[in-house]
Design a protein around this motif. Structure first.
Motif, PDB file in Angstrom:
ATOM      1  N   ALA A 245      -8.653   7.622 -24.336  1.00 24.93           N
ATOM      2  CA  ALA A 245      -8.527   7.524 -22.880  1.00 24.93           C
ATOM      3  C   ALA A 245      -7.093   7.199 -22.482  1.00 24.93           C
ATOM      4  O   ALA A 245      -6.346   6.564 -23.229  1.00 24.93           O
ATOM      5  CB  ALA A 245      -9.478   6.461 -22.341  1.00 24.93           C
ATOM      6  N   VAL A 246      -6.719   7.636 -21.274  1.00 27.87           N
ATOM      7  CA  VAL A 246      -5.404   7.356 -20.713  1.00 27.87           C
ATOM      8  C   VAL A 246      -5.547   6.219 -19.711  1.00 27.87           C
ATOM      9  O   VAL A 246      -6.438   6.243 -18.858  1.00 27.87           O
ATOM     10  CB  VAL A 246      -4.819   8.603 -20.017  1.00 27.87           C
ATOM     11  N   THR A 247      -4.683   5.235 -19.797  1.00 26.56           N
ATOM     12  CA  THR A 247      -4.747   4.093 -18.896  1.00 26.56           C
ATOM     13  C   THR A 247      -4.134   4.452 -17.547  1.00 26.56           C
ATOM     14  O   THR A 247      -3.082   5.097 -17.488  1.00 26.56           O
ATOM     15  CB  THR A 247      -3.997   2.891 -19.490  1.00 26.56           C
ATOM     16  N   GLY A 248      -4.808   4.029 -16.484  1.00 27.00           N
ATOM     17  CA  GLY A 248      -4.324   4.363 -15.147  1.00 27.00           C
ATOM     18  C   GLY A 248      -4.357   3.185 -14.190  1.00 27.00           C
ATOM     19  O   GLY A 248      -5.247   2.335 -14.259  1.00 27.00           O
ATOM     20  N   ILE A 249      -3.348   3.113 -13.331  1.00 31.73           N
ATOM     21  CA  ILE A 249      -3.301   2.123 -12.256  1.00 31.73           C
ATOM     22  C   ILE A 249      -3.255   2.891 -10.936  1.00 31.73           C
ATOM     23  O   ILE A 249      -2.398   3.758 -10.747  1.00 31.73           O
ATOM     24  CB  ILE A 249      -2.063   1.219 -12.377  1.00 31.73           C
ATOM     25  N   VAL A 250      -4.166   2.576 -10.043  1.00 27.40           N
ATOM     26  CA  VAL A 250      -4.277   3.287  -8.770  1.00 27.40           C
ATOM     27  C   VAL A 250      -3.567   2.501  -7.675  1.00 27.40           C
ATOM     28  O   VAL A 250      -3.773   1.286  -7.527  1.00 27.40           O
ATOM     29  CB  VAL A 250      -5.753   3.504  -8.389  1.00 27.40           C
ATOM     30  N   ILE A 251      -2.725   3.196  -6.915  1.00 28.23           N
ATOM     31  CA  ILE A 251      -2.010   2.595  -5.784  1.00 28.23           C
ATOM     32  C   ILE A 251      -2.429   3.317  -4.510  1.00 28.23           C
ATOM     33  O   ILE A 251      -2.365   4.545  -4.433  1.00 28.23           O
ATOM     34  CB  ILE A 251      -0.483   2.713  -5.955  1.00 28.23           C
ATOM     35  N   ASP A 252      -2.861   2.562  -3.537  1.00 30.20           N
ATOM     36  CA  ASP A 252      -3.251   3.125  -2.244  1.00 30.20           C
ATOM     37  C   ASP A 252      -2.225   2.765  -1.178  1.00 30.20           C
ATOM     38  O   ASP A 252      -1.726   1.633  -1.147  1.00 30.20           O
ATOM     39  CB  ASP A 252      -4.625   2.594  -1.811  1.00 30.20           C
ATOM     40  N   VAL A 253      -1.895   3.732  -0.339  1.00 31.03           N
ATOM     41  CA  VAL A 253      -1.082   3.474   0.856  1.00 31.03           C
ATOM     42  C   VAL A 253      -2.075   3.221   1.981  1.00 31.03           C
ATOM     43  O   VAL A 253      -2.708   4.148   2.490  1.00 31.03           O
ATOM     44  CB  VAL A 253      -0.171   4.661   1.184  1.00 31.03           C
ATOM     45  N   THR A 254      -2.240   1.949   2.316  1.00 30.01           N
ATOM     46  CA  THR A 254      -3.397   1.550   3.122  1.00 30.01           C
ATOM     47  C   THR A 254      -3.387   2.091   4.551  1.00 30.01           C
ATOM     48  O   THR A 254      -4.436   2.276   5.150  1.00 30.01           O
ATOM     49  CB  THR A 254      -3.486   0.009   3.168  1.00 30.01           C
ATOM     50  N   ASN A 255      -2.211   2.315   5.103  1.00 32.10           N
ATOM     51  CA  ASN A 255      -2.169   2.746   6.507  1.00 32.10           C
ATOM     52  C   ASN A 255      -1.408   4.060   6.685  1.00 32.10           C
ATOM     53  O   ASN A 255      -0.733   4.269   7.688  1.00 32.10           O
ATOM     54  CB  ASN A 255      -1.546   1.655   7.376  1.00 32.10           C
ATOM     55  N   TYR A 256      -1.510   4.926   5.688  1.00 36.10           N
ATOM     56  CA  TYR A 256      -0.741   6.177   5.729  1.00 36.10           C
ATOM     57  C   TYR A 256      -1.103   7.031   6.945  1.00 36.10           C
ATOM     58  O   TYR A 256      -0.233   7.544   7.650  1.00 36.10           O
ATOM     59  CB  TYR A 256      -0.972   6.967   4.448  1.00 36.10           C
ATOM     60  N   TYR A 257      -2.398   7.184   7.192  1.00 38.77           N
ATOM     61  CA  TYR A 257      -2.817   8.087   8.268  1.00 38.77           C
ATOM     62  C   TYR A 257      -2.440   7.542   9.649  1.00 38.77           C
ATOM     63  O   TYR A 257      -2.126   8.308  10.564  1.00 38.77           O
ATOM     64  CB  TYR A 257      -4.326   8.344   8.177  1.00 38.77           C
ATOM     65  N   GLN A 258      -2.460   6.214   9.792  1.00 42.50           N
ATOM     66  CA  GLN A 258      -2.025   5.640  11.069  1.00 42.50           C
ATOM     67  C   GLN A 258      -0.537   5.897  11.294  1.00 42.50           C
ATOM     68  O   GLN A 258      -0.113   6.225  12.416  1.00 42.50           O
ATOM     69  CB  GLN A 258      -2.296   4.125  11.083  1.00 42.50           C
ATOM     70  N   ILE A 259       0.254   5.731  10.244  1.00 44.89           N
ATOM     71  CA  ILE A 259       1.697   5.981  10.352  1.00 44.89           C
ATOM     72  C   ILE A 259       1.957   7.450  10.635  1.00 44.89           C
ATOM     73  O   ILE A 259       2.811   7.807  11.457  1.00 44.89           O
ATOM     74  CB  ILE A 259       2.414   5.540   9.056  1.00 44.89           C
ATOM     75  N   TYR A 260       1.217   8.299   9.950  1.00 44.24           N
ATOM     76  CA  TYR A 260       1.369   9.744  10.153  1.00 44.24           C
ATOM     77  C   TYR A 260       1.072  10.097  11.618  1.00 44.24           C
ATOM     78  O   TYR A 260       1.766  10.921  12.230  1.00 44.24           O
ATOM     79  CB  TYR A 260       0.413  10.495   9.226  1.00 44.24           C
ATOM     80  N   LYS A 261       0.071   9.451  12.173  1.00 43.97           N
ATOM     81  CA  LYS A 261      -0.324   9.727  13.550  1.00 43.97           C
ATOM     82  C   LYS A 261       0.732   9.244  14.543  1.00 43.97           C
ATOM     83  O   LYS A 261       1.040   9.938  15.528  1.00 43.97           O
ATOM     84  CB  LYS A 261      -1.672   9.058  13.838  1.00 43.97           C
TER      85      LYS A 261
END
Length: 363
Positions: A245-261
């Motif tokens: 297995a490949v180890t993974g760390i997930v990063i979320d941009v929590t307010n991306y869609y609000q900023i995009y808007k």
């Protein structure tokens, strides 16, 4: 002079020049990306053109007895011997940079010292014959130090093959076994058989092959950030068993869609690229960054050691908190709220399904 009277050396050098010119023109779109790998390949193309051009000029002037002609021939041979080392050196740096994302500072002296010794010896050779000499009658005489340039170039080529064998399963590795073999054949021909023009042909074909593979990899690149995309993620994980297995760390941009808007597409993309550059700097050669979706990134790490991954995760969390605080003018916030993942074929499918459910819930 008819084509039938041209020497094989001239024909081979002309082939390399034409091939490299067409390669530069055909890959102009890559240079606009302005990354290290593309710059190195472009530099290799320019050096191949220059070397072969000087070879042709030197070959046709060596029979003349004028002082200017002899100086040009002397310079062309010096330049050729320099390129025996420099072009393999550039290929090695390219492969190292592509595979690891950076070059360890400890390795630079190892790579540079033989090259610098060769440069100094060529400068010394202009005052006192060390590697070669050209008499007033236009006769080229090679001395024992001539083999130094061939040997160093050959050692760089061996390093490339060893690098490929070591890192062929690396997440970033450039998969070019056929071209690695061709480089090796070219090095053997150069070192043992002295087929200089054949060597340049092999290097030129290798460069074209690398460009071709890089172009094929574009389907795995995100158009906005130039990071690897979800298709590449699936390709890496496909066929991975639980043990591999490949180890993974997930990063979320929590307010991306609000900023995009609120800021619009252009501004939000500019901010996103700034952030991804910062994350790539954090990761270094320890893994790769993938843009899985608009607001989600995955760091795939070249390690399955839980302690190593946990420490890296803590470092990334700390740095992201600093980033969020230091760049308070940038309203985009990064967050690691998920556990460490061990991706294999089964868990990847489950991760994909969970992501699809989340996207449907947001809609």
């Amino acid at each position: 002079m008819t084509i039938t009277s041209l020497s094989p050396l001239t024909i081979n050098n002309s082939f390399v020049i034409i091939l490299m010119i067409f390669t530069i023109l055909a890959t102009n779109w890559r240079r606009a990306r302005k990354n290290t790998e593309d710059f190195l390949l472009f530099l290799i193309c320019i050096n191949l053109i220059s070397t072969c051009a000087f070879n042709i000029i030197g070959t046709h002037l060596i029979g003349l007895h004028s002082e200017l002609a002899l100086k040009v021939v002397f310079f062309s041979k010096s330049f050729e011997y320099f390129e025996y080392m420099f072009i393999p050196f550039l290929l090695l740096i390219f492969c190292q940079n592509f595979s690891k994302g950076e070059i360890n500072s400890i390795k630079w002296p190892t790579y540079l010292t033989p090259l610098l010794v060769g440069i100094v010896s060529l400068i010394y050779n202009t005052f006192s014959p060390l590697a070669f000499n050209i008499s007033k009658a236009g006769i080229l005489t090679k001395y024992s130090f001539y083999h130094y340039y061939l040997t160093i170039g050959f050692i760089y080529l061996i390093f490339i093959l060893l690098l490929y064998l070591r890192d062929k399963n690396n997440l970033r590795a450039l998969n070019f076994p056929l071209f690695s073999i061709m480089i090796g054949l070219g090095g053997l021909a150069q070192y043992f058989l002295k087929f200089d023009a054949f060597f340049w042909c092999i290097i030129a074909i290798t460069v074209v092959g690398i460009f071709s593979q890089l172009q094929n990899q574009m389907i795995y690149r995100d158009e906005v950030t130039a990071l690897f995309n979800r298709d590449y993620f699936a390709r890496v994980i496909q066929g991975r068993t639980k043990q591999k297995a490949v180890t993974g760390i997930v990063i979320d941009v929590t307010n991306y869609y609000q900023i995009y808007k609120h800021l619009g597409g252009a501004k939000s993309i500019e901010i996103l690229v700034t952030i991804t550059d910062a994350i790539k700097g954090l990761i270094g050669s320890r893994g790769i960054l993938i843009r899985y979706s608009d607001n989600r990134f995955i760091i795939l790490i070249n390690s399955q050691d839980d302690k190593t991954v946990t420490n890296l995760r803590k470092l990334i969390i700390y740095r992201l908190e600093q980033f969020n605080n230091d760049f308070d003018k940038i309203p985009l916030k990064l967050n690691i709220s998920r556990p460490i993942y061990h991706f294999n074929k089964v868990s990847c499918t489950r991760f994909q399904n969970d992501w699809e459910h989340e996207e449907k819930a947001k809609a």
